[in-house]
Motif scaffolding. Structure first.
Motif, PDB file in Angstrom:
ATOM      1  N   PRO A 265       0.815  -1.224   0.000  1.00  0.00           N
ATOM      2  CA  PRO A 265       0.000   0.000   0.000  1.00  0.00           C
ATOM      3  C   PRO A 265       0.845   1.269   0.000  1.00  0.00           C
ATOM      4  N   THR A 266       2.178   1.126   0.122  1.00  0.00           N
ATOM      5  CA  THR A 266       3.037   2.297   0.261  1.00  0.00           C
ATOM      6  C   THR A 266       3.889   2.590  -0.964  1.00  0.00           C
ATOM      7  N   ALA A 356      -6.082  13.129   9.050  1.00  0.00           N
ATOM      8  CA  ALA A 356      -6.482  11.722   9.161  1.00  0.00           C
ATOM      9  C   ALA A 356      -7.015  11.415  10.549  1.00  0.00           C
ATOM     10  N   ARG A 359     -10.548  12.657  10.823  1.00  0.00           N
ATOM     11  CA  ARG A 359     -11.464  11.760  10.108  1.00  0.00           C
ATOM     12  C   ARG A 359     -11.745  10.525  10.959  1.00  0.00           C
ATOM     13  N   VAL A 491      -2.254   3.932  10.223  1.00  0.00           N
ATOM     14  CA  VAL A 491      -2.870   4.639   9.103  1.00  0.00           C
ATOM     15  C   VAL A 491      -1.759   5.370   8.361  1.00  0.00           C
ATOM     16  N   ASP A 494      -1.159   7.703   2.612  1.00  0.00           N
ATOM     17  CA  ASP A 494      -1.280   7.560   1.164  1.00  0.00           C
ATOM     18  C   ASP A 494      -2.650   8.072   0.732  1.00  0.00           C
ATOM     19  N   GLU A 495      -3.017   7.775  -0.509  1.00  0.00           N
ATOM     20  CA  GLU A 495      -4.271   8.331  -1.022  1.00  0.00           C
ATOM     21  C   GLU A 495      -5.509   7.759  -0.335  1.00  0.00           C
ATOM     22  N   ASP A 496      -5.355   6.616   0.374  1.00  0.00           N
ATOM     23  CA  ASP A 496      -6.496   5.995   1.034  1.00  0.00           C
ATOM     24  C   ASP A 496      -6.514   6.263   2.537  1.00  0.00           C
ATOM     25  N   ALA A 497      -5.642   7.151   3.017  1.00  0.00           N
ATOM     26  CA  ALA A 497      -5.502   7.345   4.458  1.00  0.00           C
ATOM     27  C   ALA A 497      -6.826   7.695   5.126  1.00  0.00           C
ATOM     28  N   ASP A 499      -9.933   7.087   4.142  1.00  0.00           N
ATOM     29  CA  ASP A 499     -10.864   5.951   4.155  1.00  0.00           C
ATOM     30  C   ASP A 499     -10.437   4.903   5.172  1.00  0.00           C
ATOM     31  N   VAL A 500      -9.115   4.630   5.237  1.00  0.00           N
ATOM     32  CA  VAL A 500      -8.613   3.645   6.199  1.00  0.00           C
ATOM     33  C   VAL A 500      -8.916   4.087   7.619  1.00  0.00           C
ATOM     34  N   GLU A 502     -11.287   6.012   8.658  1.00  0.00           N
ATOM     35  CA  GLU A 502     -12.725   5.928   8.930  1.00  0.00           C
ATOM     36  C   GLU A 502     -13.149   4.487   9.181  1.00  0.00           C
TER      37      GLU A 502
END
Length: 707
Positions: A265-266, A356, A359, A491, A494-497, A499-500, A502
């Motif tokens: 993921p990184t 983050a 969120r 967490v 990255d671009e999904d931080a 969403d992760v 949450e």
């Protein structure tokens, strides 16, 4: 109540300040002019012709050593063996003594080191730390090349290179092995690449020194050593473009069983399937070492709930049992909870990390149950409160809490121990389970004090630690969760931080398997680690390590409570007097050392633990806090007659972390920022000339008041 202020005339400025004369303007102008070269050339400049990095070290101009790194990672099932090759080069015309601050996984068993200089390859030897340092200094004084590895924390190391000569690179290769843990149903290997800055609290340092001097005799060997000075940082102390991509990856995986969903993921990877498994490299070839590499994959489906490894040699037998909880839905428990959200708002959390965290907090607050209670404690240098006591999770209070969090900003130091003490300063409401939800990057240097506080105050509470950032202090956050009988999750930025964050917040877990015991039957087992078996959460696993005597078949029984109901599972062991998994003794010893490190941190028979760490490090040839690898060349490489100048390998800024993470008060910051120097000069001038404005009074509290 309204406050009516007198109307000020357009010319009333002179009533609050004395008239600014030419002398004042001249002083301010001089201060500004002085600050410009400080800001522009704070510690280093870039030579555009040669691409060299020139720094001021102890008043001398020094060209900084350069670095090239390569990771060779071999994964077999849930075991990883890593070789880290570090090539140090000297672009200057004088001898250097290079120092490189870098991380390794906190669970890594570092068992080997070699040094190559010219046509000479030297196998490093393990020594007691003081002995290794003496051998290194002697070699340096004799003009020989030498390498010294020092552990400052389980995840923080320095490599020193003596007599790094112009045109003669020194190559150092480290070898380590570790088990790959299972996290949320996937195996996750973390390869740390950069050490983030560490906040050093002056108050806690003073208290630590005092307590060590006055404490019991058995604690006299324990003191919190300061973390090493933080080197120059590209984009902060140095021009941003002085560092290029300098880390490569060569990964090979042999699954042994069905493997799927291998990904990172990184970092983008080029993945090629092979007959034995797969191989992978960075898609870019090389990357900047400014964030941790995370690799995830799945093995063998969902049916596996226990697995064993064994090894036997002249030292005796070693075994490992992996335990997973049964696959059951994480049903909502009827027990009301008090959720204490402890939120890091220090300077290092500014920007993406705090966004983050907000969120996460918003989703967690929205997910509270009607019979829950909650508290919110943002902290930096001090800890604040949303409310002094636990607040019922009514619709109104939850909405007020969300607004409170949305207005938080980041600045200041990172006083984690003070925040943890605040979390436990009140009694939780009757018939509730207290869960401390901790969000931070963990950038502190005094981890021991925090762990000691948790050990003393945890009681029946739990701590869920969430690391926010690209290169968090996983040693601290994992240890906090372990001491708090909870779990740690991370967490990445990255671009999904978002969403992760949450998803994690909306699914705060409850343990599936508690009160775990192992009935070893007729098997003679000693030195089990962990000695205190933690609870298991859905999607996680636990590895137990131990030594055994004899060789035969045996059966052990795993016991525990699954949502309050008794459960057990038999596991068959096939023990042999033949060698099996050769890395197992190293991993067993490393886990023993981790347990002993924790005992020292919490002052539990620290003197005995300290001696045992030294014994294990020497017996199993492992890098520890008390033992170091040292390599010395046979040849003299420095024949220049000049003493080597000390210089550190520059680091990039941690990805996603702002400059606010590196103010004075962090390890390595020995002087104020240039802009801060200008500010102090201006303040001094204004104070001397009577220009300081009057203090404003009558400020209003803007924290929401829960009902």
């Amino acid at each position: 109540m309204s406050i009516t202020r007198p109307r000020r005339s357009p010319h009333s400025f002179s009533r609050r300040f004395p008239r600014i004369n030419r002398a004042t303007l001249l002083i301010v102008a001089v201060a500004f002019a002085i600050s410009l070269p400080i800001s522009a050339f704070a510690q280093a400049v870039l030579d555009d012709v040669a691409g060299r990095v020139i720094a001021q070290v102890n008043g001398e101009t020094v060209e900084l050593p350069m670095l090239d790194s390569a990771y060779k990672v071999n994964i077999e099932g849930d075991m990883a063996t890593v070789e880290l090759r570090q090539v140090f080069s000297n672009p200057s015309e004088v001898p250097l003594e290079a120092e490189y601050l870098f991380p390794l996984n906190q669970n890594a068993a570092v068992f080997g080191m070699t040094m190559e200089v010219g046509d000479e390859i030297v196998q490093a030897v393990i020594r007691e730390k003081a002995t290794a340092e003496a051998e290194y200094k002697q070699a340096a004084s004799e003009g020989k090349a030498a390498a010294l590895l020092t552990q400052h924390r389980p995840n923080m190391f320095t490599q020193k290179i003596a007599n790094l000569m112009p045109g003669l690179p020194v190559e150092v290769t480290l070898k380590y092995v570790q088990m790959v843990p299972k996290v949320d149903g996937q195996f996750e290997l973390v390869v740390p690449m950069i050490v983030g800055p560490r906040y050093e609290s002056p108050a806690s340092s003073d208290e630590e020194r005092t307590s060590d001097l006055d404490g019991p005799v058995q604690n006299a060997t324990w003191s919190v050593s300061p973390v090493p000075a933080y080197p120059a940082v590209a984009g902060l102390d140095l021009p941003k473009n002085i560092l290029s991509e300098r880390v490569s990856l060569d990964l090979n995986m042999v699954a042994g069983v069905e493997m799927s969903q291998f990904a990172s993921p990184t970092h983008p990877l080029d993945i090629v399937e092979t007959q034995a498994g797969l191989s992978a490299q960075f898609s870019q070839g090389k990357v900047m070492d400014n964030k941790d590499l995370i690799l995830r994959y799945m093995l063998g489906g969902d049916s596996l709930q226990a697995a064993t490894l064994t090894h036997h040699d002249e030292r005796g037998g070693f075994l490992s049992v992996m335990i997973e909880p049964p696959a059951m839905p994480d049903e909502t428990t009827a027990t009301p909870r008090e959720l204490v959200f402890v939120l890091d708002t220090s300077g290092s959390m500014s920007g993406q990390p705090l966004a983050a965290s907000k969120r996460f907090m918003d989703a967690a607050l929205k997910g509270l149950r009607p019979d829950d209670y909650f508290r919110i404690i943002p902290f930096s240098r001090t800890a604040r409160h949303f409310a002094e006591d636990a607040t019922p999770a009514t619709t109104f209070n939850v909405e007020a809490g969300r607004k409170f969090v949305s207005r938080l900003s980041a600045s200041g130091g990172t006083e984690i121990d003070r925040a943890i003490r605040t979390a436990f300063a009140t009694d939780n409401p009757d018939n509730t389970m207290r869960i401390v939800v901790f969000l931070s990057d963990g950038y502190i240097g005094d981890e021991a004090t925090v762990l000691r506080t948790i050990r003393e105050q945890i009681g029946q509470s739990r701590i869920y630690a969430f690391g926010i950032g690209s290169s968090t202090n996983r040693y601290l956050l994992d240890a906090m969760a372990d001491e708090g009988r909870g779990y740690a999750r991370y967490v990445g930025l990255d671009e999904d931080a978002m969403d992760v964050a949450e998803v994690m917040a909306a699914n705060l877990k409850t343990p599936l398997l508690t009160d775990i015991e192992i009935d070893w039957g007729d098997l003679e087992v000693t030195d089990m680690t962990p000695s205190r078996l933690p609870d298991l959460f859905a999607g996680s696993s636990l590895r137990v390590y131990a030594r055994y005597k004899g060789s035969d078949q045996g059966q052990v029984t795993l016991k525990g409570l699954v949502k309050g109901r008794k459960a057990e599972m038999p596991v068959k062991l096939i023990l042999s007097d033949q060698e099996g998994e050769a890395a197992l003794p190293l991993i067993w010893a490393r886990n023993q050392i981790s347990t002993l490190d924790r005992r020292i941190a919490v002052r539990d028979q620290a003197d005995a633990a300290d001696k045992e760490i030294t014994r294990l490090g020497l017996e199993f040839s492992l890098q520890t806090r008390n033992t170091s690898f040292v390599a010395v060349s046979q040849k003299v490489v420095n024949t220049s007659g000049k003493a080597a100048k000390q210089a550190s390998v520059p680091l990039p800024m941690v990805s996603g972390v702002s400059k606010n993470a590196y103010p004075q008060g962090f390890a390595g910051s020995s002087s104020p920022e240039p802009e801060a120097m200008l500010g102090m000069i201006m303040i001094a001038v204004m104070t001397l000339l009577g220009l300081r404005p009057r203090r404003k009074v009558g400020g209003l509290r803007d924290d929401p008041q829960p009902s």
